[in-house]
Scaffold this motif. Structure first.
Motif, PDB file in Angstrom:
ATOM      1  N   ARG A 180       0.831  -1.212   0.000  1.00  0.00           N
ATOM      2  CA  ARG A 180       0.000   0.000   0.000  1.00  0.00           C
ATOM      3  C   ARG A 180       0.860   1.255   0.000  1.00  0.00           C
ATOM      4  O   ARG A 180       0.550   2.225  -0.682  1.00  0.00           O
ATOM      5  CB  ARG A 180      -0.932   0.003   1.208  1.00  0.00           C
ATOM      6  N   VAL A 181       1.930   1.246   0.785  1.00  0.00           N
ATOM      7  CA  VAL A 181       2.824   2.409   0.824  1.00  0.00           C
ATOM      8  C   VAL A 181       3.485   2.600  -0.534  1.00  0.00           C
ATOM      9  O   VAL A 181       3.584   3.726  -1.035  1.00  0.00           O
ATOM     10  CB  VAL A 181       3.877   2.262   1.951  1.00  0.00           C
ATOM     11  N   LEU A 182       3.947   1.518  -1.136  1.00  0.00           N
ATOM     12  CA  LEU A 182       4.559   1.623  -2.456  1.00  0.00           C
ATOM     13  C   LEU A 182       3.567   2.156  -3.483  1.00  0.00           C
ATOM     14  O   LEU A 182       3.899   2.994  -4.315  1.00  0.00           O
ATOM     15  CB  LEU A 182       5.101   0.267  -2.906  1.00  0.00           C
ATOM     16  N   ARG A 183       2.351   1.648  -3.416  1.00  0.00           N
ATOM     17  CA  ARG A 183       1.303   2.053  -4.370  1.00  0.00           C
ATOM     18  C   ARG A 183       0.926   3.519  -4.177  1.00  0.00           C
ATOM     19  O   ARG A 183       0.619   4.203  -5.141  1.00  0.00           O
ATOM     20  CB  ARG A 183       0.087   1.156  -4.184  1.00  0.00           C
ATOM     21  N   ALA A 184       0.949   3.977  -2.935  1.00  0.00           N
ATOM     22  CA  ALA A 184       0.584   5.370  -2.652  1.00  0.00           C
ATOM     23  C   ALA A 184       1.623   6.340  -3.205  1.00  0.00           C
ATOM     24  O   ALA A 184       1.324   7.525  -3.375  1.00  0.00           O
ATOM     25  CB  ALA A 184       0.415   5.573  -1.149  1.00  0.00           C
ATOM     26  N   GLY A 185       2.806   5.848  -3.489  1.00  0.00           N
ATOM     27  CA  GLY A 185       3.834   6.692  -4.076  1.00  0.00           C
ATOM     28  C   GLY A 185       4.341   7.780  -3.150  1.00  0.00           C
ATOM     29  O   GLY A 185       4.722   8.851  -3.608  1.00  0.00           O
ATOM     30  N   MET A 186       4.342   7.525  -1.846  1.00  0.00           N
ATOM     31  CA  MET A 186       4.842   8.510  -0.883  1.00  0.00           C
ATOM     32  C   MET A 186       6.320   8.783  -1.129  1.00  0.00           C
ATOM     33  O   MET A 186       7.036   7.945  -1.665  1.00  0.00           O
ATOM     34  CB  MET A 186       4.669   8.001   0.546  1.00  0.00           C
ATOM     35  N   ARG A 187       6.749   9.947  -0.672  1.00  0.00           N
ATOM     36  CA  ARG A 187       8.158  10.313  -0.814  1.00  0.00           C
ATOM     37  C   ARG A 187       8.661  10.890   0.506  1.00  0.00           C
ATOM     38  O   ARG A 187       7.896  11.359   1.329  1.00  0.00           O
ATOM     39  CB  ARG A 187       8.332  11.345  -1.912  1.00  0.00           C
ATOM     40  N   GLY A 188       9.979  10.827   0.665  1.00  0.00           N
ATOM     41  CA  GLY A 188      10.646  11.496   1.779  1.00  0.00           C
ATOM     42  C   GLY A 188      10.289  10.949   3.142  1.00  0.00           C
ATOM     43  O   GLY A 188      10.162   9.752   3.354  1.00  0.00           O
ATOM     44  N   ARG A 189      10.088  11.882   4.091  1.00  0.00           N
ATOM     45  CA  ARG A 189       9.868  11.516   5.502  1.00  0.00           C
ATOM     46  C   ARG A 189       8.585  10.718   5.703  1.00  0.00           C
ATOM     47  O   ARG A 189       8.528   9.861   6.565  1.00  0.00           O
ATOM     48  CB  ARG A 189       9.814  12.771   6.372  1.00  0.00           C
ATOM     49  N   GLY A 190       7.560  11.013   4.922  1.00  0.00           N
ATOM     50  CA  GLY A 190       6.297  10.283   5.059  1.00  0.00           C
ATOM     51  C   GLY A 190       6.470   8.804   4.777  1.00  0.00           C
ATOM     52  O   GLY A 190       5.934   7.959   5.485  1.00  0.00           O
ATOM     53  N   LYS A 191       7.248   8.508   3.748  1.00  0.00           N
ATOM     54  CA  LYS A 191       7.500   7.117   3.383  1.00  0.00           C
ATOM     55  C   LYS A 191       8.332   6.418   4.462  1.00  0.00           C
ATOM     56  O   LYS A 191       8.035   5.288   4.847  1.00  0.00           O
ATOM     57  CB  LYS A 191       8.212   7.057   2.041  1.00  0.00           C
ATOM     58  N   VAL A 192       9.346   7.106   4.963  1.00  0.00           N
ATOM     59  CA  VAL A 192      10.197   6.531   6.018  1.00  0.00           C
ATOM     60  C   VAL A 192       9.362   6.265   7.267  1.00  0.00           C
ATOM     61  O   VAL A 192       9.478   5.203   7.897  1.00  0.00           O
ATOM     62  CB  VAL A 192      11.388   7.459   6.329  1.00  0.00           C
ATOM     63  N   ALA A 193       8.501   7.206   7.633  1.00  0.00           N
ATOM     64  CA  ALA A 193       7.652   7.033   8.817  1.00  0.00           C
ATOM     65  C   ALA A 193       6.711   5.847   8.641  1.00  0.00           C
ATOM     66  O   ALA A 193       6.513   5.067   9.578  1.00  0.00           O
ATOM     67  CB  ALA A 193       6.863   8.306   9.095  1.00  0.00           C
ATOM     68  N   GLU A 194       6.143   5.692   7.456  1.00  0.00           N
ATOM     69  CA  GLU A 194       5.249   4.550   7.211  1.00  0.00           C
ATOM     70  C   GLU A 194       6.013   3.235   7.266  1.00  0.00           C
ATOM     71  O   GLU A 194       5.525   2.256   7.820  1.00  0.00           O
ATOM     72  CB  GLU A 194       4.530   4.704   5.860  1.00  0.00           C
ATOM     73  N   PHE A 195       7.202   3.184   6.685  1.00  0.00           N
ATOM     74  CA  PHE A 195       8.008   1.970   6.756  1.00  0.00           C
ATOM     75  C   PHE A 195       8.344   1.635   8.205  1.00  0.00           C
ATOM     76  O   PHE A 195       8.328   0.478   8.607  1.00  0.00           O
ATOM     77  CB  PHE A 195       9.286   2.094   5.931  1.00  0.00           C
ATOM     78  N   ASN A 196       8.662   2.653   9.005  1.00  0.00           N
ATOM     79  CA  ASN A 196       8.949   2.410  10.418  1.00  0.00           C
ATOM     80  C   ASN A 196       7.721   1.887  11.148  1.00  0.00           C
ATOM     81  O   ASN A 196       7.835   1.012  12.008  1.00  0.00           O
ATOM     82  CB  ASN A 196       9.484   3.676  11.088  1.00  0.00           C
ATOM     83  N   ARG A 197       6.544   2.399  10.832  1.00  0.00           N
ATOM     84  CA  ARG A 197       5.309   1.889  11.449  1.00  0.00           C
ATOM     85  C   ARG A 197       5.072   0.427  11.070  1.00  0.00           C
ATOM     86  O   ARG A 197       4.658  -0.379  11.896  1.00  0.00           O
ATOM     87  CB  ARG A 197       4.116   2.744  11.034  1.00  0.00           C
ATOM     88  N   ILE A 198       5.355   0.101   9.815  1.00  0.00           N
ATOM     89  CA  ILE A 198       5.199  -1.288   9.357  1.00  0.00           C
ATOM     90  C   ILE A 198       6.172  -2.188  10.109  1.00  0.00           C
ATOM     91  O   ILE A 198       5.790  -3.263  10.603  1.00  0.00           O
ATOM     92  CB  ILE A 198       5.412  -1.383   7.828  1.00  0.00           C
ATOM     93  N   ARG A 199       7.416  -1.767  10.233  1.00  0.00           N
ATOM     94  CA  ARG A 199       8.419  -2.557  10.966  1.00  0.00           C
ATOM     95  C   ARG A 199       8.028  -2.721  12.428  1.00  0.00           C
ATOM     96  O   ARG A 199       8.208  -3.790  13.013  1.00  0.00           O
ATOM     97  CB  ARG A 199       9.792  -1.883  10.877  1.00  0.00           C
ATOM     98  N   LEU A 200       7.486  -1.655  13.020  1.00  0.00           N
ATOM     99  CA  LEU A 200       7.053  -1.709  14.413  1.00  0.00           C
ATOM    100  C   LEU A 200       5.935  -2.739  14.588  1.00  0.00           C
ATOM    101  O   LEU A 200       5.964  -3.568  15.505  1.00  0.00           O
ATOM    102  CB  LEU A 200       6.587  -0.323  14.855  1.00  0.00           C
ATOM    103  N   GLY A 201       4.972  -2.717  13.690  1.00  0.00           N
ATOM    104  CA  GLY A 201       3.881  -3.694  13.755  1.00  0.00           C
ATOM    105  C   GLY A 201       4.381  -5.115  13.567  1.00  0.00           C
ATOM    106  O   GLY A 201       3.990  -6.033  14.296  1.00  0.00           O
ATOM    107  N   LEU A 202       5.263  -5.313  12.593  1.00  0.00           N
ATOM    108  CA  LEU A 202       5.825  -6.646  12.355  1.00  0.00           C
ATOM    109  C   LEU A 202       6.633  -7.106  13.557  1.00  0.00           C
ATOM    110  O   LEU A 202       6.537  -8.278  13.966  1.00  0.00           O
ATOM    111  CB  LEU A 202       6.693  -6.645  11.098  1.00  0.00           C
ATOM    112  N   GLY A 203       7.386  -6.203  14.150  1.00  0.00           N
ATOM    113  CA  GLY A 203       8.177  -6.552  15.335  1.00  0.00           C
ATOM    114  C   GLY A 203       7.304  -7.052  16.472  1.00  0.00           C
ATOM    115  O   GLY A 203       7.658  -7.994  17.177  1.00  0.00           O
TER     116      GLY A 203
END
Length: 134
Positions: free
Chosen positions: A45-68
């Motif tokens: 979903r994040v890839l499809r949304a085409g986010m850039r910069g800090r927003g994308k990094v924050a979303e990836f961190n949220r995904i990693r946090l959930g997976l963790g």
């Protein structure tokens, strides 16, 4: 002789505990799989949304946090299965193996927990959960 030993012979107790171990370990594996599948869908979903910069990094961190979180919970179930496996008349080798496995899994949980706390602090600087599910 314990009351449980009088009710169930040791071989039957081994069979029952073997089944319980498989169920608990399967639950742990299922939790890890669900977490990984969920994280993968969120990643797409994040890839499809085409986010850039800090927003994308924050979303990836949220995904990693959930997976963790799923990994930590799944590892706890796996450790519970290992403890159950040695519940009935363990040999010295089984106790040693459990100690090694418990040590490795505890270390994994510790470092995952630290990383989760660090990620959470970066995402939520005020310490409050904002829109994350628990």
């Amino acid at each position: 002789m314990t009351p449980l030993a009088e009710v169930l012979p040791e071989s039957a107790l081994h069979d029952v505990i073997g089944l319980l171990v498989r169920l608990v370990e399967a639950a742990g594996a299922l939790i890890i799989f669900i977490g990984a599948a969920r994280a993968f869908v969120q990643f797409l979903r994040v890839l499809r949304a085409g986010m850039r910069g800090r927003g994308k990094v924050a979303e990836f961190n949220r995904i990693r946090l959930g997976l963790g979180r799923f990994l930590v919970l799944g590892l706890e179930f796996q450790l519970a299965g290992d403890v159950l496996r040695t519940a009935v008349a363990p040999s010295f080798a089984e106790v040693g193996q459990l100690a090694a496995i418990a040590g490795i899994r505890t270390a994994l949980n510790y470092f995952l927990g630290r990383e989760i706390a660090q990620e959470r602090a970066e995402i939520e600087p005020d310490g409050q959960a904002r829109g994350t599910s628990r």
